[in-house]
Design an enzyme around this catalytic site. Structure first.
Site, PDB file in Angstrom:
ATOM      1  N   ASP A 167       0.722  -1.073  -0.209  1.00 15.07           N
ATOM      2  CA  ASP A 167       0.043   0.006   0.238  1.00 15.07           C
ATOM      3  C   ASP A 167       1.083   1.587  -0.038  1.00 15.07           C
ATOM      4  O   ASP A 167       2.606   1.095  -0.068  1.00 15.07           O
ATOM      5  CB  ASP A 167      -1.218  -0.090   1.111  1.00 15.07           C
ATOM      6  CG  ASP A 167      -1.856  -0.857   0.740  1.00 15.07           C
ATOM      7  OD1 ASP A 167      -2.374  -1.534   0.476  1.00 15.07           O
ATOM      8  OD2 ASP A 167      -2.976  -1.776   2.104  1.00 15.07           O
ATOM      9  N   TYR A 185       7.569 -10.288   7.072  1.00 15.24           N
ATOM     10  CA  TYR A 185       7.074  -8.565   6.523  1.00 15.24           C
ATOM     11  C   TYR A 185       7.677  -7.915   8.614  1.00 15.24           C
ATOM     12  O   TYR A 185       7.233  -9.186   9.613  1.00 15.24           O
ATOM     13  CB  TYR A 185       5.586  -8.243   6.654  1.00 15.24           C
ATOM     14  CG  TYR A 185       4.405  -7.832   5.911  1.00 15.24           C
ATOM     15  CD1 TYR A 185       4.834  -7.013   4.692  1.00 15.24           C
ATOM     16  CD2 TYR A 185       4.497  -9.483   4.932  1.00 15.24           C
ATOM     17  CE1 TYR A 185       3.913  -6.875   3.902  1.00 15.24           C
ATOM     18  CE2 TYR A 185       3.817  -9.641   4.176  1.00 15.24           C
ATOM     19  CZ  TYR A 185       3.567  -8.031   3.155  1.00 15.24           C
ATOM     20  OH  TYR A 185       2.833  -7.989   2.034  1.00 15.24           O
TER      21      TYR A 185
END
Length: 249
Positions: free
Chosen positions: A53, A111
């Protein structure tokens, strides 16, 4: 046609995300524009393993693309690396199997999420770590994060509007440490896939647990109920990094 696989990193600060959008600067668009220039105007589409994003960074995003002509991989990597904008780095590039697909080949992602708990915050890191100025019980969060490990339906940790129907994912590792140099909290999650804003929602929930506004059992409650309203807020994207992608043989 020759298929190429590349590992790239990028500073997500000035991007509206990885995936091409109209009227917005994206990682995909910048790389495709550079490839078009390098191939004399060919329209080339790249495919990414992860769709990050706006504001989200990457150390090890994987992409693939096809070229009509066969190129020397290192020369192509160097050309891409030097002609893409400074906030994109092409780390490695190789010829891939014709059926390799960066997104759909089975893989595991890792992540990392950085939280600046300094008071005052570090202004030099405002784009690279999410600031959280409130008291935190790190031991509580370290206990709660363990409940995320395993195969679960993560409906309660995904954002509204996702088109994905199957929300079952497996998290193989979830840890929280504190960087001894910066003092930042480092949340690390590894798994076979992550839903839209899942990592940021998990971090937001853990921070609320650490601050005492949610009980330590809240992770289990969200997983069992599949209720997004019981989870914490979505943490800001600037602390999130796509760290690594490992493909199964």
């Amino acid at each position: 046609m020759t298929r190429y696989k590349a590992i790239i990193s990028y500073d997500g600060t000035l991007f509206s995300g990885f995936q091409r959008q109209s009227q917005a600067r994206t990682v995909q668009e910048e790389i495709e524009k550079t490839l078009q220039k390098l191939t004399g105007g060919q329209g080339i589409q790249i495919h990414g393993a992860g769709i990050t994003d706006a504001g989200v960074h990457a150390y090890g995003q994987v992409i693939h693309f096809d070229l009509e002509q066969k190129r020397d991989p290192e020369k192509l990597r160097f050309a891409l690396d030097t002609q893409t904008p400074d906030d994109i780095d092409v780390i490695s590039l190789e010829i891939a199997a014709d059926d390799f697909h960066a997104r759909y080949h089975k893989h595991f992602k890792t992540y990392e999420f950085l939280v600046d708990i300094g008071r005052p915050k570090n202004p030099m890191m405002r784009h690279y770590a999410t600031h959280y100025p409130y008291p935190l019980d790190i031991a509580k969060m370290q206990a709660a994060i363990k409940d995320l490990v395993g195969t679960h339906d993560f409906t309660g940790f995904t954002a509204a509007g996702t088109s994905v129907k199957n929300k079952v994912r497996t998290i193989t590792a979830a840890t929280l440490t504190q960087d001894p140099k910066t003092g930042f909290l480092v949340f690390t999650f590894s798994g076979n896939g992550f839903l839209y804003k899942q990592v940021r929602n998990m971090v937001g929930t853990l921070l609320k647990i650490g601050n005492g506004r949610l009980p330590i059992e809240q992770i289990r409650l969200v997983l069992e109920s599949k209720n997004r309203q019981l989870a914490g807020p979505t943490a800001a994207g600037n602390g999130l990094y796509l760290k690594e992608i490992i493909y199964e043989e």
